[in-house]
Write an enzyme that holds these catalytic residues in place. Sequence first.
Site, PDB file in Angstrom:
ATOM      1  N   ASN A   9       1.344  -1.380   0.239  1.00 51.18           N
ATOM      2  CA  ASN A   9      -0.225  -0.276   0.124  1.00 51.18           C
ATOM      3  C   ASN A   9       0.999   1.303   0.170  1.00 51.18           C
ATOM      4  O   ASN A   9       1.272   1.466   1.426  1.00 51.18           O
ATOM      5  CB  ASN A   9      -1.093   0.354   1.212  1.00 51.18           C
ATOM      6  CG  ASN A   9      -1.465   1.024   1.207  1.00 51.18           C
ATOM      7  OD1 ASN A   9      -1.967   2.084   0.274  1.00 51.18           O
ATOM      8  ND2 ASN A   9      -1.774   1.284   2.632  1.00 51.18           N
ATOM      9  N   LYS A  11       0.163   4.089   0.182  1.00 48.34           N
ATOM     10  CA  LYS A  11      -0.389   5.102   0.635  1.00 48.34           C
ATOM     11  C   LYS A  11      -0.616   6.707  -0.389  1.00 48.34           C
ATOM     12  O   LYS A  11      -0.138   6.913  -1.281  1.00 48.34           O
ATOM     13  CB  LYS A  11       0.246   5.545   2.157  1.00 48.34           C
ATOM     14  CG  LYS A  11       0.074   4.683   3.058  1.00 48.34           C
ATOM     15  CD  LYS A  11       0.067   4.780   4.150  1.00 48.34           C
ATOM     16  CE  LYS A  11       1.049   3.197   4.754  1.00 48.34           C
ATOM     17  NZ  LYS A  11       0.096   3.621   6.459  1.00 48.34           N
ATOM     18  N   HIS A  96      -8.974   0.876   4.995  1.00 47.02           N
ATOM     19  CA  HIS A  96      -8.866   1.041   5.431  1.00 47.02           C
ATOM     20  C   HIS A  96      -8.344   1.928   5.974  1.00 47.02           C
ATOM     21  O   HIS A  96      -8.557   3.386   6.831  1.00 47.02           O
ATOM     22  CB  HIS A  96      -7.104   2.050   4.398  1.00 47.02           C
ATOM     23  CG  HIS A  96      -5.913   1.914   5.306  1.00 47.02           C
ATOM     24  ND1 HIS A  96      -5.627   2.746   5.629  1.00 47.02           N
ATOM     25  CD2 HIS A  96      -4.414   0.906   4.429  1.00 47.02           C
ATOM     26  CE1 HIS A  96      -4.426   2.183   6.216  1.00 47.02           C
ATOM     27  NE2 HIS A  96      -3.300   1.532   4.913  1.00 47.02           N
ATOM     28  N   GLU A  98      -6.531   4.543   8.004  1.00 46.06           N
ATOM     29  CA  GLU A  98      -6.248   5.752   7.394  1.00 46.06           C
ATOM     30  C   GLU A  98      -7.632   6.606   6.742  1.00 46.06           C
ATOM     31  O   GLU A  98      -8.084   7.863   6.903  1.00 46.06           O
ATOM     32  CB  GLU A  98      -5.155   6.249   6.684  1.00 46.06           C
ATOM     33  CG  GLU A  98      -4.544   6.140   7.605  1.00 46.06           C
ATOM     34  CD  GLU A  98      -3.335   5.414   7.366  1.00 46.06           C
ATOM     35  OE1 GLU A  98      -2.573   5.371   5.579  1.00 46.06           O
ATOM     36  OE2 GLU A  98      -1.557   4.900   6.970  1.00 46.06           O
ATOM     37  N   GLU A 168      -5.490  -4.993  10.392  1.00 43.37           N
ATOM     38  CA  GLU A 168      -4.596  -3.819  10.418  1.00 43.37           C
ATOM     39  C   GLU A 168      -4.749  -3.319  11.708  1.00 43.37           C
ATOM     40  O   GLU A 168      -5.826  -2.285  11.566  1.00 43.37           O
ATOM     41  CB  GLU A 168      -4.768  -3.216   9.145  1.00 43.37           C
ATOM     42  CG  GLU A 168      -4.143  -3.820   8.078  1.00 43.37           C
ATOM     43  CD  GLU A 168      -3.511  -3.008   7.367  1.00 43.37           C
ATOM     44  OE1 GLU A 168      -2.632  -3.128   6.389  1.00 43.37           O
ATOM     45  OE2 GLU A 168      -3.935  -1.594   6.636  1.00 43.37           O
ATOM     46  N   GLY A 174       2.380   2.222  10.522  1.00 43.72           N
ATOM     47  CA  GLY A 174       3.469   2.813  10.252  1.00 43.72           C
ATOM     48  C   GLY A 174       4.083   3.765  11.745  1.00 43.72           C
ATOM     49  O   GLY A 174       4.885   4.534  11.894  1.00 43.72           O
ATOM     50  N   SER A 214       3.492  -2.502  10.372  1.00 40.25           N
ATOM     51  CA  SER A 214       5.015  -2.426  10.376  1.00 40.25           C
ATOM     52  C   SER A 214       5.902  -3.338   9.592  1.00 40.25           C
ATOM     53  O   SER A 214       6.098  -4.732  10.536  1.00 40.25           O
ATOM     54  CB  SER A 214       5.144  -2.285  12.155  1.00 40.25           C
ATOM     55  OG  SER A 214       4.830  -1.329  11.775  1.00 40.25           O
ATOM     56  N   GLY A 235       2.691  -1.219   4.173  1.00 46.60           N
ATOM     57  CA  GLY A 235       2.735   0.224   4.003  1.00 46.60           C
ATOM     58  C   GLY A 235       4.329   0.576   3.524  1.00 46.60           C
ATOM     59  O   GLY A 235       4.606   0.366   2.329  1.00 46.60           O
ATOM     60  N   GLY A 236       5.362   1.477   4.882  1.00 44.10           N
ATOM     61  CA  GLY A 236       6.392   1.635   4.779  1.00 44.10           C
ATOM     62  C   GLY A 236       7.575   0.315   3.620  1.00 44.10           C
ATOM     63  O   GLY A 236       7.727   1.124   2.839  1.00 44.10           O
TER      64      GLY A 236
HETATM   65  C1  PEP Z   1      -1.151   0.634   5.702  1.00 45.00           C
HETATM   66  O1  PEP Z   1      -0.578   0.563   5.251  1.00 45.00           O
HETATM   67  O2  PEP Z   1      -1.068  -1.105   5.262  1.00 45.00           O
HETATM   68  C2  PEP Z   1       0.610  -0.403   6.470  1.00 45.00           C
HETATM   69  C3  PEP Z   1       0.222  -1.762   6.927  1.00 45.00           C
HETATM   70  O3  PEP Z   1       1.546   0.169   7.102  1.00 45.00           O
HETATM   71  P1  PEP Z   1       3.259  -0.474   7.347  1.00 45.00           P
HETATM   72  O4  PEP Z   1       3.150  -1.327   6.803  1.00 45.00           O
HETATM   73  O5  PEP Z   1       3.795   0.952   7.256  1.00 45.00           O
HETATM   74  O6  PEP Z   1       2.708   0.183   9.287  1.00 45.00           O
END
Ligand code: PEP
Length: 252
Positions: A9, A11, A96, A98, A168, A174, A214, A235-236
């Site tokens: 993702n 983002k 999501h 966010e 999640e 994040g 993460s 994500g990251g």
């Molecule tokens: C996400 O954006 O869904 C996510 C899990 O981010 P991260 O892996 O950065 O925690």
Amino acid sequence: MRRPYIAGNWKMNMTPSEGAKFAKELAEAYKAAGADCKIMIGCPYVDLPAVAEAVKGSDIIVAAQNMANHTSGAYTGEVSPLMLKDLGIKTVILGHSERRQYYGETDEIINSKVLLAIAEEMDVDLCVGETLEEREGGKLEEVLTRQLEVGLKGVSADDMARITIAYEPVWAIGTGKTATPEDADSAHAFIRSVVERLYSKDIAENLIIQYGGSVKASNVKALMAKENIDGALVGGASLSLEQFMPIVAFNK
Ligand code: PEP
């Protein structure tokens, strides 16, 4: 047998040209690694045409990170599933945290998007998960139950084949904090039990449940070794080949 499903993702990162360059390199690295998981990247809307073109002919699925709950009309700034489909995009991440946290998306709004995506024959990666306050308040199961019951309301048993669930925990997204593999596995088992109650044992057993929060090269193997963890929503660590490829090729 549930095939591992790793999704990135992005983002609100990567311009269309950066995204296309990265996606092309990812497609080449995925092929070279002989990775055999299902792989998806969720991109910003404006990146979608360039990224879809860049991965053409590869196994990489290009997904949107959101969509409107209407097909057309006076909804300024929104993007319809028909527009996504016209670009060849057939998968969408919905719910999501966010979107829930910053844009006020309720379970009901998310449900209307899930139903519309399915009506448009799109695949959905539906995100669920609790905040730290909810977890510490002993509300994990209550929150997951509500998010699943409302989020999936009206989805038929047949259409469950179009649904992937991403668990999640909001506190792990994040933040660098990851749920332990045991905690994640037990939340996934609970999600499977809710889906079994709502649908059937068979549907619950075939449901792909990704963990997100993460995920990185150093923890992916331990997470994926768990019985109920079938993939990851990343994500990251999905923003660089160095970090994403070891996750994609976790079983190599
Ligand atoms: C996400 O954006 O869904 C996510 C899990 O981010 P991260 O892996 O950065 O925690």
